[in-house]
Structures are given as C-alpha cells and as structure tokens.
Scaffold this motif. Sequence first.
Motif, PDB file in Angstrom:
ATOM      1  N   TYR A   1       0.816  -1.217   0.000  1.00 32.19           N
ATOM      2  CA  TYR A   1       0.000   0.000   0.000  1.00 32.19           C
ATOM      3  C   TYR A   1       0.851   1.270   0.000  1.00 32.19           C
ATOM      4  O   TYR A   1       0.545   2.225  -0.721  1.00 32.19           O
ATOM      5  CB  TYR A   1      -0.921  -0.002   1.219  1.00 32.19           C
TER       6      TYR A   1
ATOM      7  N   ARG B   1       0.677   4.189  -2.886  1.00 35.56           N
ATOM      8  CA  ARG B   1       0.424   5.615  -2.623  1.00 35.56           C
ATOM      9  C   ARG B   1       1.581   6.484  -3.141  1.00 35.56           C
ATOM     10  O   ARG B   1       1.360   7.554  -3.697  1.00 35.56           O
ATOM     11  CB  ARG B   1       0.233   5.860  -1.122  1.00 35.56           C
TER      12      ARG B   1
ATOM     13  N   LEU C   1      -5.106  10.580  -4.811  1.00 38.61           N
ATOM     14  CA  LEU C   1      -5.036  10.296  -3.381  1.00 38.61           C
ATOM     15  C   LEU C   1      -6.154  11.013  -2.618  1.00 38.61           C
ATOM     16  O   LEU C   1      -6.637  10.505  -1.596  1.00 38.61           O
ATOM     17  CB  LEU C   1      -3.671  10.716  -2.810  1.00 38.61           C
TER      18      LEU C   1
END
Length: 198
Positions: free
Chosen positions: A112, A116, A124
Amino acid sequence: MAKAAGGGPDNKPSGKGAASRNTSRGAASSKKPASGKAGSPNEDVDAALVEEAPPSWKNAWPFFAAAGFVGLVVLAIVLSSISRPAEERVSDDARVQYAINDLYTAKNGPNYAEYRANTCEADLNKPGFPAEAQFVAENQASLDKNGHIEIPEITDLVVDGDRATAKVHWHYKNTPDDKQVVETTVIRENGEWKVCSS
C-alpha cells in the motif's frame, strides 16, 4: 716426399710453430688500437655498443606523464557520472515507465505504501481512493486467483512537459492470452512522476 716444415699431414700447422701463430693471432685480435690511431670498423661498432648506456626509466617520463593525464581525465568522467543523482542520469521516458511499473508492482505486493507513493495527489484525495485494508484484501485475492500482473510492454509513450501518456499492455500470469491495454496518464509532481487516473 718431404713435408713442409711445421706442417702436419695436410699442411696444417702443428707443434710449436702452430701454437705461436695461434697465440699471436689471439693477441693481435685482443689488442686495442693505440691512441690517436683509428681501429677497424668492427672494433668501432663494438666500442660504441659497449659505451652506449642502457635505456633508463627517466627517458620514459613523457609517456608516463601522458598516461597519467589520460587516467585522470577518465577518472574524473567516471566520478562525475557516479556522483550525479540517479534521477539526473535517467531520461523522462524511462522515469515515466518506472512510475508505471512501480504502481503495478505495488499491486502485486500488495504494498500500500508503494502504491500511494506512485499515485498522483489528485487521486489520493478522491473520496473513492481505497484504504489500506481494502487495497491489500482486493489485491491479495486477485494475486491468489490470477497470479501476478505482468507488463510485456509500454507503448505510445509521449512526454509533454510535466505530463505523459502511454498505453500499458498487461495480463495476469495465469491468463497470458487475456491481454489488456490501459491508457495511462503520468504527471510530474515535485520532480517525481506519478500515475494519475486523468
């Protein structure tokens, strides 16, 4: 038939006469010419060879200096290349491809934080952006069922300033014939390329 004095059966010298002749010849050949008198050409060449000093390393210093200079130039080029940050040595096209690959690698993880890190700020901040638990669960289930995502090629890559577009060709490892093509946008944010949905 009488033999010549001092001669052997083939008129070769023998006895004391022969010895004295051989000695005198040897003595004559070993004598150096008196000073002021020129010797034979062979003796002059021999003397020149004996008197010539062997080559010294001091005679080769220009070669060593040139070799040292070339070595320093090569070393400076190598150090300059190594000391530059990796980002400066890579083209924008390559950086865009790295961002795309890193995003799909994060899905394969599933990772993860990496996902990101390779996603643009606009995505985001979208309400539908998955939380970590959802991302990990969905991608782990896909990994178990379909295998890793594989990207055989990225085509039609166009970089225009801080924005790039490309076609990502991918498929799951377990279904290599089910090929997918995704139009992908990548933008530069704070000097780093990030994959964006639009």
